[in-house]
Design a protein around this motif. Sequence first.
Motif, PDB file in Angstrom:
ATOM      1  N   UNK A  70      78.481 -48.044 -78.053  1.00  0.00           N
ATOM      2  CA  UNK A  70      79.439 -47.318 -77.225  1.00  0.00           C
ATOM      3  C   UNK A  70      80.542 -48.217 -76.674  1.00  0.00           C
ATOM      4  N   UNK A  71      80.296 -49.528 -76.700  1.00  0.00           N
ATOM      5  CA  UNK A  71      81.247 -50.394 -76.014  1.00  0.00           C
ATOM      6  C   UNK A  71      82.346 -50.886 -76.924  1.00  0.00           C
ATOM      7  N   UNK A  72      83.431 -51.333 -76.318  1.00  0.00           N
ATOM      8  CA  UNK A  72      84.584 -51.758 -77.091  1.00  0.00           C
ATOM      9  C   UNK A  72      84.334 -53.136 -77.685  1.00  0.00           C
TER      10      UNK A  72
ATOM     11  N   UNK B 193      87.892 -65.055 -68.333  1.00  0.00           N
ATOM     12  CA  UNK B 193      86.872 -64.996 -67.282  1.00  0.00           C
ATOM     13  C   UNK B 193      86.945 -63.672 -66.536  1.00  0.00           C
TER      14      UNK B 193
ATOM     15  N   UNK C 164      87.919 -60.784 -67.841  1.00  0.00           N
ATOM     16  CA  UNK C 164      87.298 -59.770 -68.696  1.00  0.00           C
ATOM     17  C   UNK C 164      85.787 -59.825 -68.577  1.00  0.00           C
ATOM     18  N   UNK C 165      85.252 -61.046 -68.616  1.00  0.00           N
ATOM     19  CA  UNK C 165      83.795 -61.185 -68.592  1.00  0.00           C
ATOM     20  C   UNK C 165      83.249 -60.773 -67.239  1.00  0.00           C
TER      21      UNK C 165
ATOM     22  N   UNK D 224      82.911 -57.099 -67.141  1.00  0.00           N
ATOM     23  CA  UNK D 224      81.791 -56.621 -67.942  1.00  0.00           C
ATOM     24  C   UNK D 224      80.460 -56.937 -67.261  1.00  0.00           C
ATOM     25  N   UNK D 225      80.385 -58.108 -66.588  1.00  0.00           N
ATOM     26  CA  UNK D 225      79.136 -58.460 -65.920  1.00  0.00           C
ATOM     27  C   UNK D 225      78.865 -57.500 -64.768  1.00  0.00           C
TER      28      UNK D 225
ATOM     29  N   UNK E 244      79.753 -54.422 -64.736  1.00  0.00           N
ATOM     30  CA  UNK E 244      79.270 -53.207 -65.390  1.00  0.00           C
ATOM     31  C   UNK E 244      77.796 -53.337 -65.753  1.00  0.00           C
ATOM     32  N   UNK E 245      77.451 -54.518 -66.288  1.00  0.00           N
ATOM     33  CA  UNK E 245      76.059 -54.743 -66.701  1.00  0.00           C
ATOM     34  C   UNK E 245      75.115 -54.638 -65.514  1.00  0.00           C
ATOM     35  N   UNK E 246      75.469 -55.281 -64.400  1.00  0.00           N
ATOM     36  CA  UNK E 246      74.576 -55.258 -63.245  1.00  0.00           C
ATOM     37  C   UNK E 246      74.450 -53.852 -62.687  1.00  0.00           C
TER      38      UNK E 246
ATOM     39  N   UNK F 164      74.668 -51.134 -64.447  1.00  0.00           N
ATOM     40  CA  UNK F 164      73.792 -50.400 -65.354  1.00  0.00           C
ATOM     41  C   UNK F 164      72.329 -50.735 -65.094  1.00  0.00           C
ATOM     42  N   UNK F 165      72.049 -52.037 -64.932  1.00  0.00           N
ATOM     43  CA  UNK F 165      70.654 -52.424 -64.700  1.00  0.00           C
ATOM     44  C   UNK F 165      70.148 -51.820 -63.401  1.00  0.00           C
TER      45      UNK F 165
ATOM     46  N   UNK G 268      71.135 -49.038 -62.019  1.00  0.00           N
ATOM     47  CA  UNK G 268      70.907 -47.611 -62.209  1.00  0.00           C
ATOM     48  C   UNK G 268      69.649 -47.349 -63.016  1.00  0.00           C
ATOM     49  N   UNK G 269      69.367 -48.235 -63.993  1.00  0.00           N
ATOM     50  CA  UNK G 269      68.233 -47.965 -64.868  1.00  0.00           C
ATOM     51  C   UNK G 269      66.923 -48.339 -64.191  1.00  0.00           C
TER      52      UNK G 269
END
Lengths: 129, 68
Positions: B2-4, B46, B48-49, B52-53, B55-57, B59-60, B62-63
Amino acid sequence: MEIIQVVGIGIIVTFLVLVLKEQKPVFAFLLATFTGIIIFIALAGKIAEVIRVLEHLATQAHVNNLFFETILKIVGIAYIAEFGAQVTRDAGQGSIASKIEMAGKLLIMVMAIPIITVIIETIVQILPA
Amino acid sequence: MPYNVDAVFQIAGIGIIVAMIHTVLKQMGKEDFAHWVTLFGFGVVLFMIAMLIQDLFQTIKNVFLFRS
């Protein structure tokens, strides 16, 4: 067929990192981190589905909600700590990676204390005084 | 996925181009300018990353750590 996409992006990024490492090692490291995050986010949706099913089963079986929530949190902490440690170790900072792992273990132990307390209290009740 | 995935090539392209510009500026004898270019490229990647980081945290969280 998610696995083909993941393997494909892994191979492509490996080539890119090989090219980039000669010129600018910092960018190669950032690229590797970026790819790790992308793969993890792509997999997080799948994990969420599994966890929803597990939660449903636990509610049906009348498992204490505290246990289930604690276990999920422990798994989450383990994933985050592992990810951070891998990224730091990729950057060549093995000692910081060890500290991150140590922090993860400690926090997991702290979260597990309520469960351990319940178990020990149960055992003490079972034992004859 | 799903990601770019395009962002991967963006980062690789930024790295290669920055390396090129660095080499050219060095040949022209403008060392400090070359270092500024490298620093700027590094900052962009940096950023951009970091997005994304985050976003990752999220997501984690939420999950795994829901209802907290």
